[in-house]
Design a protein around this motif. Structure first.
Motif, mmCIF file in Angstrom:
data_model
loop_
_atom_site.group_PDB
_atom_site.id
_atom_site.type_symbol
_atom_site.label_atom_id
_atom_site.label_comp_id
_atom_site.label_asym_id
_atom_site.label_seq_id
_atom_site.Cartn_x
_atom_site.Cartn_y
_atom_site.Cartn_z
ATOM 1 N N ASN A 56 0.823 -1.205 0.000
ATOM 2 C CA ASN A 56 0.000 0.000 0.000
ATOM 3 C C ASN A 56 0.867 1.270 0.000
ATOM 4 O O ASN A 56 0.677 2.176 0.806
ATOM 5 N N ARG A 57 1.839 1.284 -0.907
ATOM 6 C CA ARG A 57 2.728 2.443 -1.036
ATOM 7 C C ARG A 57 3.111 2.623 -2.499
ATOM 8 O O ARG A 57 3.376 1.654 -3.204
ATOM 9 N N ASN A 58 3.159 3.858 -2.941
ATOM 10 C CA ASN A 58 3.547 4.169 -4.306
ATOM 11 C C ASN A 58 5.052 4.436 -4.345
ATOM 12 O O ASN A 58 5.514 5.538 -4.081
ATOM 13 N N PHE A 59 5.822 3.406 -4.682
ATOM 14 C CA PHE A 59 7.269 3.540 -4.731
ATOM 15 C C PHE A 59 7.733 4.387 -5.915
ATOM 16 O O PHE A 59 8.859 4.895 -5.907
ATOM 17 N N PHE A 60 6.887 4.579 -6.894
ATOM 18 C CA PHE A 60 7.245 5.406 -8.048
ATOM 19 C C PHE A 60 7.466 6.861 -7.632
ATOM 20 O O PHE A 60 8.215 7.591 -8.275
ATOM 21 N N LEU A 61 6.835 7.273 -6.547
ATOM 22 C CA LEU A 61 7.015 8.643 -6.069
ATOM 23 C C LEU A 61 8.459 8.928 -5.667
ATOM 24 O O LEU A 61 8.914 10.065 -5.759
ATOM 25 N N LEU A 62 9.173 7.887 -5.231
ATOM 26 C CA LEU A 62 10.587 8.073 -4.888
ATOM 27 C C LEU A 62 11.366 8.585 -6.091
ATOM 28 O O LEU A 62 12.220 9.457 -5.963
ATOM 29 N N TYR A 63 11.069 8.023 -7.254
ATOM 30 C CA TYR A 63 11.762 8.432 -8.475
ATOM 31 C C TYR A 63 11.346 9.841 -8.898
ATOM 32 O O TYR A 63 12.168 10.609 -9.392
ATOM 33 N N CYS A 64 10.087 10.174 -8.696
ATOM 34 C CA CYS A 64 9.621 11.528 -9.020
ATOM 35 C C CYS A 64 10.300 12.553 -8.120
ATOM 36 O O CYS A 64 10.748 13.601 -8.594
ATOM 37 N N GLN A 65 10.401 12.232 -6.841
ATOM 38 C CA GLN A 65 11.048 13.139 -5.900
ATOM 39 C C GLN A 65 12.520 13.307 -6.224
ATOM 40 O O GLN A 65 13.064 14.402 -6.142
ATOM 41 N N GLU A 66 13.170 12.201 -6.620
ATOM 42 C CA GLU A 66 14.578 12.283 -6.995
ATOM 43 C C GLU A 66 14.751 13.194 -8.208
ATOM 44 O O GLU A 66 15.638 14.039 -8.243
ATOM 45 N N GLU A 67 13.888 13.032 -9.200
ATOM 46 C CA GLU A 67 13.968 13.840 -10.407
ATOM 47 C C GLU A 67 13.707 15.314 -10.091
ATOM 48 O O GLU A 67 14.390 16.201 -10.610
ATOM 49 N N LEU A 68 12.742 15.598 -9.243
ATOM 50 C CA LEU A 68 12.465 16.980 -8.858
ATOM 51 C C LEU A 68 13.668 17.603 -8.161
ATOM 52 O O LEU A 68 13.979 18.769 -8.378
ATOM 53 N N GLY A 69 14.338 16.809 -7.347
ATOM 54 C CA GLY A 69 15.538 17.294 -6.671
ATOM 55 C C GLY A 69 16.622 17.661 -7.659
ATOM 56 O O GLY A 69 17.320 18.662 -7.498
ATOM 57 N N ARG A 70 16.766 16.873 -8.718
ATOM 58 C CA ARG A 70 17.760 17.169 -9.751
ATOM 59 C C ARG A 70 17.402 18.448 -10.499
ATOM 60 O O ARG A 70 18.255 19.274 -10.784
ATOM 61 N N VAL A 71 16.125 18.598 -10.839
ATOM 62 C CA VAL A 71 15.683 19.788 -11.579
ATOM 63 C C VAL A 71 15.897 21.035 -10.725
ATOM 64 O O VAL A 71 16.391 22.050 -11.210
ATOM 65 N N GLU A 72 15.564 20.963 -9.453
ATOM 66 C CA GLU A 72 15.741 22.118 -8.567
ATOM 67 C C GLU A 72 17.220 22.460 -8.428
ATOM 68 O O GLU A 72 17.598 23.625 -8.417
ATOM 69 N N LYS A 73 18.088 21.457 -8.342
ATOM 70 C CA LYS A 73 19.517 21.702 -8.212
ATOM 71 C C LYS A 73 20.058 22.377 -9.463
ATOM 72 O O LYS A 73 20.816 23.336 -9.377
ATOM 73 N N VAL A 74 19.642 21.913 -10.623
ATOM 74 C CA VAL A 74 20.094 22.514 -11.887
ATOM 75 C C VAL A 74 19.640 23.963 -11.975
ATOM 76 O O VAL A 74 20.396 24.846 -12.357
ATOM 77 N N SER A 75 18.396 24.249 -11.606
ATOM 78 C CA SER A 75 17.878 25.608 -11.733
ATOM 79 C C SER A 75 18.561 26.552 -10.737
ATOM 80 O O SER A 75 18.703 27.733 -11.022
ATOM 81 N N THR A 76 18.977 26.074 -9.597
ATOM 82 C CA THR A 76 19.668 26.954 -8.641
ATOM 83 C C THR A 76 21.142 27.112 -8.978
ATOM 84 O O THR A 76 21.769 28.066 -8.558
#
Length: 78
Positions: A56-76
């Motif tokens: 009862n957990r969406n493990f795919f969200l881990l990958y989305c969060q990782e990708e968002l972290g990369r995008v935020e790092k690149v933009s900063t």
């Protein structure tokens, strides 16, 4: 940061207080297969979907969060 999905699955199973035998029965596999899943850095999406349904957990969200972290790092960094 790279996701080790097997460790994430094992941690969630432990967090829920569930055992390997319980998990293996719900996945319709042997306990040895579960331990092999815990060792995997990557995993088939269909299997990950089945595991997520059992736990009862969406493990795919881990990958989305990782990708968002990369995008935020690149933009900063710009």
């Amino acid at each position: 940061m790279s996701i080790h999905i097997g460790k994430e699955i094992e941690a969630e199973l432990r967090r829920q207080g569930r055992g390997v035998t319980w998990f293996a029965q719900r996945l319709h596999c042997d306990r040895t297969n579960v331990y092999n899943i815990f060792k995997r850095e990557g995993i088939d999406t269909i299997l990950l979907q089945r595991i997520g349904a059992v736990l009862n957990r969406n493990f795919f969200l881990l990958y989305c969060q990782e990708e968002l972290g990369r995008v935020e790092k690149v933009s900063t960094d710009v």
